[in-house]
Design a protein around this motif. Structure first.
Motif, PDB file in Angstrom:
ATOM      1  N   GLU A 332       0.868  -1.186   0.000  1.00  0.00           N
ATOM      2  CA  GLU A 332       0.000   0.000   0.000  1.00  0.00           C
ATOM      3  C   GLU A 332       0.900   1.229   0.000  1.00  0.00           C
ATOM      4  N   GLU A 333       0.535   2.257  -0.803  1.00  0.00           N
ATOM      5  CA  GLU A 333       1.412   3.423  -0.896  1.00  0.00           C
ATOM      6  C   GLU A 333       0.625   4.674  -1.250  1.00  0.00           C
ATOM      7  N   GLN A 334       1.085   5.799  -0.683  1.00  0.00           N
ATOM      8  CA  GLN A 334       0.505   7.096  -1.018  1.00  0.00           C
ATOM      9  C   GLN A 334       1.008   7.514  -2.399  1.00  0.00           C
ATOM     10  N   MET A 335       0.177   8.222  -3.147  1.00  0.00           N
ATOM     11  CA  MET A 335       0.457   8.475  -4.561  1.00  0.00           C
ATOM     12  C   MET A 335       1.785   9.197  -4.782  1.00  0.00           C
ATOM     13  N   ASP A 336       2.070  10.220  -3.996  1.00  0.00           N
ATOM     14  CA  ASP A 336       3.318  10.975  -4.189  1.00  0.00           C
ATOM     15  C   ASP A 336       4.530  10.089  -3.912  1.00  0.00           C
ATOM     16  N   ASN A 337       4.454   9.282  -2.857  1.00  0.00           N
ATOM     17  CA  ASN A 337       5.555   8.361  -2.538  1.00  0.00           C
ATOM     18  C   ASN A 337       5.718   7.316  -3.637  1.00  0.00           C
ATOM     19  N   GLY A 367      -7.360   9.254   0.804  1.00  0.00           N
ATOM     20  CA  GLY A 367      -6.081   9.926   1.006  1.00  0.00           C
ATOM     21  C   GLY A 367      -5.092   9.675  -0.110  1.00  0.00           C
ATOM     22  N   LYS A 368      -5.613   9.420  -1.322  1.00  0.00           N
ATOM     23  CA  LYS A 368      -4.762   9.172  -2.492  1.00  0.00           C
ATOM     24  C   LYS A 368      -3.771   8.031  -2.239  1.00  0.00           C
ATOM     25  N   ARG A 369      -4.256   6.988  -1.594  1.00  0.00           N
ATOM     26  CA  ARG A 369      -3.435   5.805  -1.358  1.00  0.00           C
ATOM     27  C   ARG A 369      -3.928   4.682  -2.269  1.00  0.00           C
TER      28      ARG A 369
END
Length: 375
Positions: A332-337, A367-369
């Motif tokens: 799982e990851e946030q979009m910017d990361n 949260g854009k994840r």
């Protein structure tokens, strides 16, 4: 063409007074089998367990041992037999963990002796109809788990297990108490020949060795040592099968025994193993599966396989693969990361993720994840 390394390996087994442990010690200190024969008395004396008499015996017997080894290797090549020294990658890894394992095996066959799942099946030579039915059922139940069946090619349970494996298309190994040129009993030659293309024959004995009585307990340690679990079908209270079970137990290997009729002498041994906690009871294949955690292994393998399918390069473009490789690690990851880790610009990443989401491979979270889904 004669392999020089094989000659030195075989020659080591021809030197008088060297057991398996001392042979391994010699090779460890000298660096190779060939180096043992090139060593001086002074060097040999520095090795623990090698005194003056033993060093002299090694040096004096070197020439005749090498000549004998050449003849053995020529015969092996003629019979398409592979000599497997304990350092060979083809030597059974499970045996390498055992102190009294043979340093050299002779193998004629086409199967991998380091197959993922190997089970030994042993039992009485005077097999009953119950024992035969149980043996055949066990082998049939094991077929779905890609098992190699190991036994001793003897009358009774052994040959029933080999025959059932051959009929089921499973690899089966016959461990012999003789040389590979002496099939014992001779009545099983047709099965032994079939096993050469669906498993093989294995022994620690050089060509010409007859199946004398003391060689059978020695043979049994190979049967027990090269498998994950030994299953005893029917056995009298004093029998070679119980010796095999005791050996397996001493090696910290799993042992299963089939419960039998309490009025039958051929069930005394198996019932005794269960009663004394030297074996667990075998009633169905599930007993073995749970004992060896095969169900957990298969579940983990299926999960890994499903994950790997996501990363088939033919199904995805380069940017999609970069994203999936990151998500495989983090789940799982946030979009910017994700953009930074995958080195995919945010402007392009949005469309990449949308395509993967449409295909049911990733899921968008608050949260854009984004999370990787399992197939």
């Amino acid at each position: 063409m004669v392999d020089e390394q094989n000659i030195y390996e075989i020659a080591l087994t021809k030197l008088p007074g060297l057991g398996s442990q001392l042979t391994r010690l010699l090779v460890s200190y000298c660096g190779s089998p060939k180096a043992v024969f090139e060593s001086t008395t002074g060097k040999l004396l520095k090795i623990p367990g090698i005194g003056g008499g033993k060093a002299k015996s090694i040096l004096d017997g070197a020439k005749s041992a090498l000549l004998e080894a050449e003849q053995v290797l020529k015969q092996a090549e003629e019979m398409e037999v592979q000599p497997l020294f304990y350092t060979s990658p083809k030597y059974p890894d499970r045996l390498k963990q055992i102190a009294d394992a043979p340093v050299l095996l002779y193998y004629h066959g086409n199967s991998n002796l380091n197959q993922t799942r190997i089970i030994s099946i042993v039992g009485t030579r005077q097999i009953t109809s119950y024992g035969q039915n149980v043996t055949e059922r066990i082998v049939e139940e094991l077929k779905q788990y890609n098992v190699m069946v190991v036994s001793g090619l003897a009358y009774g349970v052994d040959i029933v297990a080999h025959r059932a494996a051959l009929q089921a298309g499973m690899p089966t190994i016959g461990v012999m108490a003789s040389g590979l040129d002496i099939i014992y009993p001779a009545a099983h030659r047709k099965y032994a020949e079939r096993m050469l293309t669906q498993g093989g024959l294995l022994t620690e004995n050089v060509f010409g060795t007859k199946p004398d009585a003391p060689r059978f307990p020695a043979r049994n340690r190979i049967i027990a040592g090269m498998s994950d679990c030994t299953i005893v079908i029917e056995a009298a209270i004093k029998s070679g099968s119980l010796i095999t079970a005791d050996i397996a137990h001493s090696y910290d290997k799993e042992v299963l025994a089939v419960p039998g009729n309490i009025t039958s002498p051929l069930s005394e041994g198996t019932n005794y193993l269960i009663k004394t906690n030297k074996a667990a009871a075998y009633t169905t294949a599930q007993d073995l599966v749970e004992l060896l955690n095969w169900d957990l292994q298969d579940a983990a393998a299926a999960k890994t396989k499903a994950t790997k399918l996501v990363f088939d390069a033919t199904d995805f473009n380069p940017d999609e693969l970069k994203v999936l490789q990151v998500l495989q690690q983090t789940r799982e990851e946030q979009m910017d990361n994700l953009s930074w880790k995958a080195q995919v610009p945010v402007s392009l990443l949005a469309s990449v993720l949308l395509n993967l989401e449409f295909r049911g491979i990733v899921r968008a979270l608050p949260g854009k994840r984004f999370m990787l889904l399992q197939k």
